[in-house]
Design a protein around this motif. Structure first.
Motif, mmCIF file in Angstrom:
data_model
loop_
_atom_site.group_PDB
_atom_site.id
_atom_site.type_symbol
_atom_site.label_atom_id
_atom_site.label_comp_id
_atom_site.label_asym_id
_atom_site.label_seq_id
_atom_site.Cartn_x
_atom_site.Cartn_y
_atom_site.Cartn_z
ATOM 1 N N ARG A 169 45.113 39.586 33.498
ATOM 2 C CA ARG A 169 46.040 39.167 32.442
ATOM 3 C C ARG A 169 46.725 37.892 32.902
ATOM 4 N NH1 ARG A 169 51.434 41.707 31.689
ATOM 5 N NH2 ARG A 169 50.539 42.863 33.401
ATOM 6 N N THR A 177 39.286 42.639 34.909
ATOM 7 C CA THR A 177 40.053 41.826 33.977
ATOM 8 C C THR A 177 41.360 41.385 34.614
ATOM 9 O OG1 THR A 177 41.112 43.760 32.978
ATOM 10 C CG2 THR A 177 39.098 42.963 31.935
ATOM 11 N N SER A 219 32.970 38.822 36.384
ATOM 12 C CA SER A 219 32.066 39.756 37.042
ATOM 13 C C SER A 219 32.217 39.571 38.551
ATOM 14 C CB SER A 219 30.616 39.512 36.614
ATOM 15 O OG SER A 219 30.158 38.285 37.123
ATOM 16 N N GLU A 237 44.357 43.585 35.989
ATOM 17 C CA GLU A 237 44.718 44.727 35.136
ATOM 18 C C GLU A 237 43.787 45.911 35.305
ATOM 19 O OE1 GLU A 237 44.872 43.408 31.051
ATOM 20 O OE2 GLU A 237 47.017 43.785 31.081
ATOM 21 N N ASN A 238 42.494 45.677 35.185
ATOM 22 C CA ASN A 238 41.522 46.765 35.194
ATOM 23 C C ASN A 238 40.326 46.406 36.063
ATOM 24 O OD1 ASN A 238 42.756 48.585 33.287
ATOM 25 N ND2 ASN A 238 42.236 47.083 31.711
ATOM 26 N N ILE A 294 32.682 44.522 35.712
ATOM 27 C CA ILE A 294 33.640 43.416 35.577
ATOM 28 C C ILE A 294 35.034 43.868 35.981
ATOM 29 C CG2 ILE A 294 32.369 42.300 33.689
ATOM 30 C CD1 ILE A 294 34.541 43.493 31.785
ATOM 31 N N ARG A 301 46.888 36.221 27.828
ATOM 32 C CA ARG A 301 45.463 36.272 27.567
ATOM 33 C C ARG A 301 44.809 37.129 28.641
ATOM 34 N NH1 ARG A 301 41.612 30.947 27.497
ATOM 35 N NH2 ARG A 301 39.712 32.065 27.042
ATOM 36 N N THR A 302 43.823 37.886 28.267
ATOM 37 C CA THR A 302 43.075 38.672 29.234
ATOM 38 C C THR A 302 41.708 38.041 29.425
ATOM 39 O OG1 THR A 302 44.228 40.691 28.574
ATOM 40 C CG2 THR A 302 42.173 40.953 29.781
ATOM 41 N N ILE A 303 41.386 37.760 30.684
ATOM 42 C CA ILE A 303 40.118 37.124 31.029
ATOM 43 C C ILE A 303 39.322 38.097 31.873
ATOM 44 C CG2 ILE A 303 39.051 35.134 32.134
ATOM 45 C CD1 ILE A 303 41.723 33.695 31.827
ATOM 46 N N SER A 304 38.019 38.167 31.633
ATOM 47 C CA SER A 304 37.181 39.054 32.436
ATOM 48 C C SER A 304 36.252 38.228 33.328
ATOM 49 C CB SER A 304 36.364 39.983 31.536
ATOM 50 O OG SER A 304 35.471 39.236 30.750
#
Length: 88
Positions: free
Chosen positions: A51, A49, A65, A41-42, A47, A60-63
């Motif tokens: 989705r 992210t 690094s 997504e970003n 980091i 759920r959005t997971i981030s």
């Protein structure tokens, strides 16, 4: 040893996959591996992210690094290609 250029290379590889569907393979330790499918997504300076659709209408959005890719605790594969985002 990892350098700033290595992390910048990983970041640019992730940027190229922005909006694409990926398969995440995360290493949780002690032979625990979790495989998920999602969309990048970003992309932020430290980091990125993803989705993830968990079925039954739950998202759920997971981030992560960029060092997660560097240390191979996460493997990101673009769906439809054999390419894996890795250390360049």
């Amino acid at each position: 040893m990892a350098t700033r250029q290595t992390l910048d290379g990983i970041k640019s590889n992730v940027m190229e996959c922005l909006g694409k569907k990926v398969i995440l393979r995360t290493n949780k330790g002690k032979r625990k591996v979790k495989v998920r499918e999602g969309i990048i997504e970003n992309v932020f300076p430290c980091i990125f992210t993803v989705r993830v659709d968990q079925g039954t209408e739950a998202e759920r959005t997971i981030s992560f690094s960029y060092s997660d890719i560097l240390t191979e605790s996460v493997e990101v594969t673009v769906v439809g290609t054999s390419g894996v985002i890795q250390v360049s």
